[in-house]
Design an enzyme around this catalytic site. Structure first.
Site, short mmCIF file in Angstrom:
data_model
loop_
_atom_site.label_atom_id
_atom_site.label_comp_id
_atom_site.label_asym_id
_atom_site.label_seq_id
_atom_site.Cartn_x
_atom_site.Cartn_y
_atom_site.Cartn_z
CE1 TYR A 153 -2.64 3.91 4.56
CE2 TYR A 153 -3.34 4.74 6.80
CZ TYR A 153 -2.91 3.67 5.75
OH TYR A 153 -2.58 2.59 6.20
CB ALA A 183 -0.82 0.18 1.22
CG ASP A 192 -5.87 2.91 13.21
OD1 ASP A 192 -5.46 2.72 11.98
OD2 ASP A 192 -5.54 3.40 14.05
CB THR A 209 2.12 2.77 4.46
OG1 THR A 209 3.31 2.77 4.19
CG2 THR A 209 1.32 1.35 4.10
#
Ligand SMILES: NC(=O)c1ccc[n+]([C@@H]2O[C@H](COP(=O)([O-])OP(=O)(O)OC[C@H]3O[C@@H](n4cnc5c(N)ncnc54)[C@H](OP(=O)(O)O)[C@@H]3O)[C@@H](O)[C@H]2O)c1
Length: 292
Positions: free
Chosen positions: A124, A59, A101, A61
């Site tokens: 993100y 990903a 999260d 990140t």
């Protein structure tokens, strides 16, 4: 069971490779052979590896960096998973997508459960939520696992950053009003492997969306203090850690105040819980000290 994992040097990718011994054959594939920004690379890799399952551990990140490059964030975190979902569906194999999260806004007074409504506040978070939606609609045989605050001996992470800062500074300021669940990447890997094993035994996943994070809640300040206390006890770098508010620590992307995840559903359906964050971080610092 042969599992194709995207990414080669990422924390989760490397942990999966280490933890899978005897349970599954892990094939790590990353750039240039599989590039999330070049969808044309996906089909040839899937054909040559011929996996029984794909775990998308790769990903974009860089949470702050993405505020400046939203198109790239969506290419890596949403369009790439969408195409992986399409191709895995065509191949008749499942896709495990790892999410975050940070899809939540952090205003909850209790740990988030899977039925709570996401409300991401960052590029993100929005791009990862779009990735979840794409996987859900692209391949019915999917599992989406949201995790948090990942640390390990691999790659770049908060624990390693604190240790390297303490090697050159006596005093650090760390945010004390953001809370979450520090998660050892090897625990996350063990959980995903437990899910993969159940999928092979039962022929499917019980539900499509789960939370899986370390047990116990911490602020970044508590995490830093614990890291440096363990390090000091081992004769390693140490520093005083001053608690500061988010308002004193300007960042491009505003992090959620409380992104604690409730991982009960994962434990109940897959029989796996990640370790207590304090124990896992202590073990990690011991491991990092031993390797210096
Ligand atoms: N880190 C956290 O605190 C955190 C928190 C919540 C959720 N997550 C999620 O957990 C998953 C695993 O995170 P992590 O901590 O293991 O991430 P990481 O250590 O930052 O690794 C990211 C991986 O993505 C790969 N990657 C980046 N751009 C790529 C591209 N264009 N093509 C192919 N691969 C590319 C990297 O490739 P290279 O191997 O070439 O470097 C690396 O393997 C991600 O989905 C992340 O969103 C992470």
């Amino acid at each position: 069971m042969k599992i194709l994992v995207t990414g080669t040097s990422g924390q989760l990718a490397r942990s999966l490779s280490e933890q899978a011994k005897g349970q599954a054959e892990i094939v790590l594939v990353g750039r240039p052979d599989l590039d999330l920004e070049n969808l044309a690379t996906f089909a040839p890799v899937l054909k040559s590896v011929a996996p029984d399952m794909v775990i998308n551990a790769a990903a974009h990140t860089g949470v702050d960096q993405q505020e400046d490059e939203p198109e790239r964030a969506f290419r890596l975190n949403a369009e790439a998973p969408a195409d992986l979902a399409r191709l895995t569906r065509l191949a008749g194999i499942p896709l495990i997508q790892v999410s975050t999260d940070y899809v939540f806004d952090g205003s909850s007074a209790r740990p988030y459960v899977e039925t709570d409504l996401p409300n991401p506040q960052t590029v993100y978070g929005r791009s990862k939520l779009a990735g979840e939606d794409a996987v859900r609609s692209g391949n019915p045989d999917h599992l989406i696992v949201r995790t948090a605050w990942v640390v390990s001996r691999h790659g770049r992470n908060f624990v390693k950053t604190m240790l390297s800062l303490a090697a050159t500074r006596d005093h650090l300021k760390v945010v004390a009003d953001q809370f979450g669940n520090p998660t050892e990447a090897h625990d996350l890997a063990d959980g995903l492997l437990a899910a993969a094993t159940l999928w092979r035994r039962e022929g499917g996943f019980p539900k499509g969306l789960y939370h899986l994070a370390g047990q116990g809640r911490a602020s970044w300040h508590e995490l830093a203090s614990h890291v440096l206390a363990v390090s000091a006890s081992l004769g390693g770098p140490s520093a005083t850690v001053e608690p500061v508010g988010s308002d004193q620590w300007p960042a491009k992307a505003a992090r959620p105040a409380n992104s604690e995840l409730n991982s009960d559903a994962f434990a109940s359906d897959f029989g796996y819980r990640a370790g207590q964050w304090k124990d896992r971080v202590r073990a990690l610092v011991v491991e990092l000290r031993a390797s210096t």
